[in-house]
Design a protein around this motif. Structure first.
Motif, PDB file in Angstrom:
ATOM      1  N   GLU A   1      16.825  17.697 -21.930  1.00 54.51           N
ATOM      2  CA  GLU A   1      16.630  16.260 -21.785  1.00 54.51           C
ATOM      3  C   GLU A   1      15.712  15.976 -20.607  1.00 54.51           C
ATOM      4  O   GLU A   1      15.861  16.571 -19.538  1.00 54.51           O
ATOM      5  CB  GLU A   1      17.978  15.558 -21.557  1.00 54.51           C
ATOM      6  N   TYR A   2      14.777  15.047 -20.813  1.00 55.85           N
ATOM      7  CA  TYR A   2      13.831  14.646 -19.767  1.00 55.85           C
ATOM      8  C   TYR A   2      14.064  13.178 -19.432  1.00 55.85           C
ATOM      9  O   TYR A   2      14.262  12.350 -20.325  1.00 55.85           O
ATOM     10  CB  TYR A   2      12.387  14.860 -20.233  1.00 55.85           C
ATOM     11  N   ARG A   3      14.021  12.881 -18.135  1.00 54.22           N
ATOM     12  CA  ARG A   3      14.168  11.504 -17.655  1.00 54.22           C
ATOM     13  C   ARG A   3      12.907  11.133 -16.886  1.00 54.22           C
ATOM     14  O   ARG A   3      12.371  11.941 -16.113  1.00 54.22           O
ATOM     15  CB  ARG A   3      15.396  11.392 -16.758  1.00 54.22           C
ATOM     16  N   LEU A   4      12.454   9.917 -17.097  1.00 51.93           N
ATOM     17  CA  LEU A   4      11.239   9.444 -16.439  1.00 51.93           C
ATOM     18  C   LEU A   4      11.603   8.863 -15.073  1.00 51.93           C
ATOM     19  O   LEU A   4      12.384   7.910 -14.973  1.00 51.93           O
ATOM     20  CB  LEU A   4      10.540   8.389 -17.297  1.00 51.93           C
ATOM     21  N   GLU A   5      11.020   9.444 -14.011  1.00 48.34           N
ATOM     22  CA  GLU A   5      11.255   8.977 -12.650  1.00 48.34           C
ATOM     23  C   GLU A   5       9.960   8.428 -12.068  1.00 48.34           C
ATOM     24  O   GLU A   5       8.863   8.876 -12.433  1.00 48.34           O
ATOM     25  CB  GLU A   5      11.775  10.122 -11.771  1.00 48.34           C
ATOM     26  N   LEU A   6      10.079   7.473 -11.128  1.00 50.50           N
ATOM     27  CA  LEU A   6       8.920   6.795 -10.555  1.00 50.50           C
ATOM     28  C   LEU A   6       8.955   6.840  -9.033  1.00 50.50           C
ATOM     29  O   LEU A   6      10.024   6.970  -8.424  1.00 50.50           O
ATOM     30  CB  LEU A   6       8.890   5.330 -11.010  1.00 50.50           C
ATOM     31  N   SER A   7       7.784   6.715  -8.424  1.00 46.98           N
ATOM     32  CA  SER A   7       7.683   6.621  -6.960  1.00 46.98           C
ATOM     33  C   SER A   7       6.349   5.981  -6.605  1.00 46.98           C
ATOM     34  O   SER A   7       5.451   5.861  -7.446  1.00 46.98           O
ATOM     35  CB  SER A   7       7.800   8.004  -6.308  1.00 46.98           C
ATOM     36  N   TRP A   8       6.222   5.567  -5.329  1.00 45.05           N
ATOM     37  CA  TRP A   8       4.990   4.968  -4.828  1.00 45.05           C
ATOM     38  C   TRP A   8       4.147   6.002  -4.080  1.00 45.05           C
ATOM     39  O   TRP A   8       4.665   6.922  -3.469  1.00 45.05           O
ATOM     40  CB  TRP A   8       5.287   3.832  -3.854  1.00 45.05           C
ATOM     41  N   ALA A   9       2.822   5.790  -4.101  1.00 41.79           N
ATOM     42  CA  ALA A   9       1.887   6.524  -3.241  1.00 41.79           C
ATOM     43  C   ALA A   9       0.783   5.539  -2.862  1.00 41.79           C
ATOM     44  O   ALA A   9       0.124   4.964  -3.737  1.00 41.79           O
ATOM     45  CB  ALA A   9       1.295   7.736  -3.961  1.00 41.79           C
ATOM     46  N   THR A  10       0.606   5.322  -1.566  1.00 41.13           N
ATOM     47  CA  THR A  10      -0.372   4.324  -1.129  1.00 41.13           C
ATOM     48  C   THR A  10      -1.802   4.797  -1.362  1.00 41.13           C
ATOM     49  O   THR A  10      -2.121   5.980  -1.202  1.00 41.13           O
ATOM     50  CB  THR A  10      -0.178   3.973   0.359  1.00 41.13           C
ATOM     51  N   LEU A  11      -2.652   3.868  -1.756  1.00 44.95           N
ATOM     52  CA  LEU A  11      -4.083   4.141  -1.909  1.00 44.95           C
ATOM     53  C   LEU A  11      -4.892   3.419  -0.834  1.00 44.95           C
ATOM     54  O   LEU A  11      -6.087   3.681  -0.681  1.00 44.95           O
ATOM     55  CB  LEU A  11      -4.560   3.698  -3.297  1.00 44.95           C
TER      56      LEU A  11
ATOM     57  N   ALA B   1      -3.741  -1.226   4.423  1.00 42.44           N
ATOM     58  CA  ALA B   1      -3.258  -2.486   3.875  1.00 42.44           C
ATOM     59  C   ALA B   1      -1.790  -2.439   3.473  1.00 42.44           C
ATOM     60  O   ALA B   1      -1.143  -3.484   3.353  1.00 42.44           O
ATOM     61  CB  ALA B   1      -4.093  -2.879   2.656  1.00 42.44           C
ATOM     62  N   GLY B   2      -1.264  -1.244   3.268  1.00 44.99           N
ATOM     63  CA  GLY B   2       0.131  -1.132   2.863  1.00 44.99           C
ATOM     64  C   GLY B   2       0.663   0.269   3.103  1.00 44.99           C
ATOM     65  O   GLY B   2      -0.096   1.244   3.144  1.00 44.99           O
ATOM     66  N   VAL B   3       1.972   0.363   3.277  1.00 43.22           N
ATOM     67  CA  VAL B   3       2.609   1.656   3.537  1.00 43.22           C
ATOM     68  C   VAL B   3       3.820   1.810   2.618  1.00 43.22           C
ATOM     69  O   VAL B   3       4.393   0.833   2.121  1.00 43.22           O
ATOM     70  CB  VAL B   3       3.058   1.774   5.006  1.00 43.22           C
ATOM     71  N   VAL B   4       4.199   3.078   2.434  1.00 40.12           N
ATOM     72  CA  VAL B   4       5.359   3.411   1.606  1.00 40.12           C
ATOM     73  C   VAL B   4       6.526   3.765   2.498  1.00 40.12           C
ATOM     74  O   VAL B   4       6.391   4.549   3.439  1.00 40.12           O
ATOM     75  CB  VAL B   4       5.039   4.586   0.658  1.00 40.12           C
ATOM     76  N   GLN B   5       7.695   3.199   2.207  1.00 35.45           N
ATOM     77  CA  GLN B   5       8.944   3.555   2.865  1.00 35.45           C
ATOM     78  C   GLN B   5       9.993   3.800   1.791  1.00 35.45           C
ATOM     79  O   GLN B   5      10.652   2.880   1.316  1.00 35.45           O
ATOM     80  CB  GLN B   5       9.409   2.456   3.826  1.00 35.45           C
ATOM     81  N   GLY B   6      10.130   5.050   1.375  1.00 38.46           N
ATOM     82  CA  GLY B   6      11.057   5.383   0.289  1.00 38.46           C
ATOM     83  C   GLY B   6      10.624   4.738  -1.008  1.00 38.46           C
ATOM     84  O   GLY B   6       9.498   4.923  -1.475  1.00 38.46           O
ATOM     85  N   ASN B   7      11.518   3.947  -1.592  1.00 35.06           N
ATOM     86  CA  ASN B   7      11.205   3.244  -2.836  1.00 35.06           C
ATOM     87  C   ASN B   7      10.553   1.888  -2.596  1.00 35.06           C
ATOM     88  O   ASN B   7      10.346   1.129  -3.543  1.00 35.06           O
ATOM     89  CB  ASN B   7      12.489   3.054  -3.660  1.00 35.06           C
ATOM     90  N   LYS B   8      10.232   1.589  -1.323  1.00 38.23           N
ATOM     91  CA  LYS B   8       9.618   0.303  -0.988  1.00 38.23           C
ATOM     92  C   LYS B   8       8.138   0.474  -0.695  1.00 38.23           C
ATOM     93  O   LYS B   8       7.738   1.459  -0.077  1.00 38.23           O
ATOM     94  CB  LYS B   8      10.304  -0.304   0.230  1.00 38.23           C
ATOM     95  N   PHE B   9       7.358  -0.515  -1.145  1.00 34.81           N
ATOM     96  CA  PHE B   9       5.946  -0.572  -0.779  1.00 34.81           C
ATOM     97  C   PHE B   9       5.747  -1.849   0.019  1.00 34.81           C
ATOM     98  O   PHE B   9       6.057  -2.942  -0.449  1.00 34.81           O
ATOM     99  CB  PHE B   9       5.029  -0.556  -2.004  1.00 34.81           C
ATOM    100  N   LEU B  10       5.234  -1.712   1.267  1.00 34.33           N
ATOM    101  CA  LEU B  10       5.059  -2.839   2.174  1.00 34.33           C
ATOM    102  C   LEU B  10       3.592  -3.241   2.223  1.00 34.33           C
ATOM    103  O   LEU B  10       2.715  -2.383   2.463  1.00 34.33           O
ATOM    104  CB  LEU B  10       5.543  -2.480   3.579  1.00 34.33           C
ATOM    105  N   ILE B  11       3.312  -4.527   1.971  1.00 37.97           N
ATOM    106  CA  ILE B  11       1.943  -5.049   1.986  1.00 37.97           C
ATOM    107  C   ILE B  11       1.796  -5.967   3.196  1.00 37.97           C
ATOM    108  O   ILE B  11       2.559  -6.924   3.362  1.00 37.97           O
ATOM    109  CB  ILE B  11       1.617  -5.838   0.698  1.00 37.97           C
ATOM    110  N   PHE B  12       0.832  -5.653   4.051  1.00 33.76           N
ATOM    111  CA  PHE B  12       0.640  -6.438   5.266  1.00 33.76           C
ATOM    112  C   PHE B  12       0.191  -7.861   4.926  1.00 33.76           C
ATOM    113  O   PHE B  12      -0.450  -8.111   3.887  1.00 33.76           O
ATOM    114  CB  PHE B  12      -0.383  -5.756   6.177  1.00 33.76           C
TER     115      PHE B  12
END
Length: 336
Positions: A294-304, A308-319
């Motif tokens: 069984e496969y489960r789809l998981e997601l995460s952030w990576a800043t580009l 202008a923005g940073v990643v903190q765990g599952n949070k993406f912060l936009i200045f």
């Protein structure tokens, strides 16, 4: 002639000296029973106790080669063999079964493997008075899929927020946009100050090709604008529904990505003033089973845009006032 008889008194004998009629009778003078189990007349060697059962020799557990496990598609073994592991043929027979089927005797030939196959084996005694059947060994063989290929278009919906929530949704094939918040400040007397820029989230889909399981890949790109809004008109949550179309394996399904939205007050602290977009369900509702895995789809952030923005765990912060781009990454995680 008549004889005249004259009876004489009879003398009573004197009682034996020492006799007392009230005295208790003495115990029996019979000899005690013989409790010597080793004496004559016993049966069986060693007397009449419970005979001791002989200790049986436990036959060894067989060895299946190669050992089971989860294998990459190209590394999946083609066959397996079974070893007696020291069990003598004249006191035992080597038995095996596949996927809980009937037990059959192993003849030494290779067993062809298929994905999710389970093999069990044991050495069965043919001389139960001397040997006991050994424990069972079990091996299962799983094969990961070659990879996932496809793409998915996103649609915004189910927005929730403040009492004066304002939203604007524009769903498309390549890019879908969600805007929220009231940018106009009421100055009174029919005059308004329009900040002009609400909060904006745009999702642009990305295609992926032969992505191996448990490997992060680009699922899409999200552009986020931290605007200026008033009167508790911002959204606090929204759902991004992505309709996935896979060519490998050939499957179609929809995953629902729940995002939490936090609009912060503007201060001199850039990080404290950042708006937040949070993945509320980084492990999505997608479940795909292929060859017993069984496969489960998981997601995460990576800043580009680190400025202008940073990643903190599952949070993406936009200045404040910035437009930040982030990669919405995904992976198909196997349960084996």
């Amino acid at each position: 002639m008549i004889r005249v008889l004259y009876p004489q008194p009879v003398s009573t004998p004197t009682a034996a000296n020492g006799f007392n009629p009230s005295e208790t009778a003495p115990s029996s003078s019979d000899p005690p029973a013989d409790t010597d189990s080793g004496g004559g007349g016993g049966t069986g060697g060693g007397g009449g106790g419970t005979p001791t059962q002989p200790t049986l020799t436990l036959l060894p557990r067989p060895v299946i080669t190669p050992a089971g496990g989860t294998f990459a598609f190209a590394s999946f073994p083609t066959s397996a063999t079974i070893s007696r592991n020291g069990a003598l043929p004249d006191v035992s027979k080597l038995m095996y079964r596949i996927n809980s089927g009937a037990w059959i005797e192993y003849t030494g030939s290779s067993i062809m493997l298929t994905p999710a196959m389970n093999i069990q084996a044991r050495n069965e005694t043919t001389r139960p008075a001397e040997y006991a059947t050994g424990s069972t060994t079990s091996q299962t063989y799983y094969r990961l899929t070659t990879g996932f290929s496809g793409t998915g278009d996103g649609n915004w919906g189910n927005a929730i927020g403040g009492t004066n929530l304002v939203t604007n949704i524009q769903n498309g094939t390549e890019t879908s946009t969600f805007k929220h918040g009231n940018t106009k400040l009421d100055l009174g007397n029919g005059e308004y100050l329009d900040a002009g820029v609400e909060n904006v989230l745009s999702f642009t889909r990305a295609s992926f090709d032969t992505v191996t399981p448990n490997t992060w890949f680009k699922f899409g790109e999200v552009q986020m604008l931290n605007g200026t809004t008033f009167y508790n008109s911002e959204a606090t949550g929204v759902t991004l529904s992505v309709n996935l179309s896979l060519s490998q394996p050939a499957l179609n399904f929809t995953t629902h990505i729940d995002l939490g939205l936090t609009s912060t007050e503007n201060t001199s602290d850039r990080l404290a003033s950042a708006d937040i977009v949070q993945l509320n369900n980084p492990t999505t509702d997608v479940r795909v089973t292929i060859d017993g895995v069984e496969y489960r789809l998981e997601l995460s952030w990576a800043t580009l845009d680190p400025g202008a923005g940073v990643v903190q765990g599952n949070k993406f912060l936009i200045f404040e006032g910035a437009t930040a781009k982030a990669e919405l990454r995904a992976r198909f995680t196997s349960n084996r």
